[in-house]
Design an enzyme around this catalytic site. Structure first.
Site, short mmCIF file in Angstrom:
data_model
loop_
_atom_site.label_atom_id
_atom_site.label_comp_id
_atom_site.label_asym_id
_atom_site.label_seq_id
_atom_site.Cartn_x
_atom_site.Cartn_y
_atom_site.Cartn_z
N SER A 22 23.01 -16.60 -7.66
CA SER A 22 24.33 -15.93 -8.45
C SER A 22 23.89 -15.87 -9.80
O SER A 22 24.33 -14.62 -10.33
CB SER A 22 25.27 -17.19 -8.59
N LYS A 71 33.56 -27.27 -3.55
CA LYS A 71 34.59 -26.44 -3.26
C LYS A 71 36.14 -26.95 -3.31
O LYS A 71 37.18 -26.31 -3.76
CB LYS A 71 34.48 -25.25 -2.29
N ASP A 107 35.22 -15.69 -0.87
CA ASP A 107 34.36 -15.67 0.22
C ASP A 107 34.68 -14.68 1.34
O ASP A 107 34.13 -14.23 1.81
CB ASP A 107 34.17 -17.28 0.90
N GLY A 135 33.10 -25.90 6.23
CA GLY A 135 33.83 -24.98 5.11
C GLY A 135 33.70 -23.68 5.13
O GLY A 135 34.60 -22.87 4.74
N ALA A 136 32.39 -23.40 5.61
CA ALA A 136 32.16 -21.94 5.69
C ALA A 136 32.98 -21.21 6.65
O ALA A 136 33.57 -19.99 6.49
CB ALA A 136 30.71 -21.79 6.12
N ASN A 156 33.07 -25.11 18.26
CA ASN A 156 32.43 -25.98 17.39
C ASN A 156 31.80 -27.04 18.17
O ASN A 156 32.35 -27.51 19.25
CB ASN A 156 33.23 -26.62 16.41
N ARG A 157 30.62 -27.61 17.83
CA ARG A 157 29.81 -28.85 18.51
C ARG A 157 31.02 -30.03 18.64
O ARG A 157 31.32 -30.60 19.86
CB ARG A 157 29.07 -29.38 17.83
#
Ligand code: ATR
Length: 277
Positions: A22, A71, A107, A135-136, A156-157
């Site tokens: 960044s 975040k 994002d 979070g992503a 998801n797992r």
């Protein structure tokens, strides 16, 4: 006496932070727009984010970015929030609006802009799979739902996490969690990897039955971390994109929030970043 120019101070808080690109991106944006500012990486201490962030602002900071793992802390710090920050419960951009600490999340728009403007992908009526429910994933799902896909499944797992994520977004669009024993009954036009599998270089595995002739793969990470998903995508002869474009687009959105000027994402900047991967 010559008046001294006040240089605006920006930063990115994270832990770890040493590999953050960044500072390079924002310094490039500023130089191109002939804006004099500083942008530094700050290694935040776990459990002390609020205190350290406030010290930065009290010492003249005009705003900052926030990356993992702060975040949600930044969401709590912000006194006012944009709609998308409220929906995702996470903040990656802090600015000062009328003297108040304001939180935003760029994002999702960064991902959508990379897909639409750079990759020229149209989400309309597409069948989309998001792999991962952390979070992503949370940061991008609402923005994708706003683009009118015909369906968005979360795999998801840990199924319960996918379920709770889909429950929280079901009023925005056609989102649903899909379990391991049912996923092969679907096929997808776009598969987005939002897991942290690549960090540990674990092999990415998913049933090939979910592919169709149009399937495109996108990894939200970049560099070596995106390699596991890239390998799976290559083995299946699919188009693959990593998240470098998203990184640049979300940065450009943050820059715009602070400086109200839109930076240009040049090939030179992209090449500079690729050299650092
Ligand atoms: P981030 O904020 O980057 O999304 P996170 O919140 O820790 O990070 O989420 C990481 C995601 O990667 C989760 O969806 C996680 O699955 P679980 O919810 O089951 O933990 C997923 N993940 C991490 N390692 C994985 C692995 N080896 N196999 C499958 N999924 C994995």
């Amino acid at each position: 006496m010559a008046r001294q120019e006040v240089i605006k101070k920006y930063a990115v808080f994270g832990n770890p932070i040493e590999h953050s690109m960044s500072p390079l991106i924002h310094e490039y944006f500023a130089k191109n727009l002939k804006i004099n500012l500083s942008y530094v990486p700050i290694l935040g201490s776990l459990g002390k984010f609020e205190k350290e962030a406030k010290i930065f602002l009290e010492n003249g900071g005009s705003g900052f970015n926030v990356t993992l793992p702060f975040k949600e802390d930044a969401f709590k710090l912000a006194e006012t929030k944009s709609k998308i920050a409220r929906i995702t419960g996470s903040v990656n951009t802090i600015s000062i609006k009328n003297g108040v600490i304001h939180g935003d999340n760029t994002d999702g728009i960064g991902f959508v802009k990379d897909m639409k403007n750079n990759i020229e992908y149209d989400f309309n009526d597409k069948k989309i799979l998001v792999v991962g429910a952390g979070g992503a994933a949370m940061g991008v799902i609402p923005s994708i739902l706003n683009e009118n896909p015909s369906e968005l499944k979360i795999y998801n797992r840990t199924f319960e996490k996918a379920k709770s994520l889909s429950d929280s977004f079901e009023n925005i669009g056609p989102v649903e969690a899909v379990s391991q024993d049912k996923i092969h009954k679907h096929n997808f036009d776009l598969i987005i990897n939002a897991t942290s599998i690549g960090i540990n270089n674990i092999k990415f595995e998913l049933s090939r039955k979910i592919l169709n002739t149009e399937t495109v793969c996108y990894d939200m990470s970049y560099g070596k971390i995106s390699n596991s998903f890239k390998m799976w995508s290559n083995e299946n002869n699919l188009k693959f994109h990593d998240g470098l474009g998203m990184l640049l687009e979300q940065a450009a959105e943050s820059f715009y929030i602070w400086e109200l000027q839109r930076p240009v994402i040049t090939e030179e900047l992209k090449n500079n970043l690729k050299l650092r991967l």
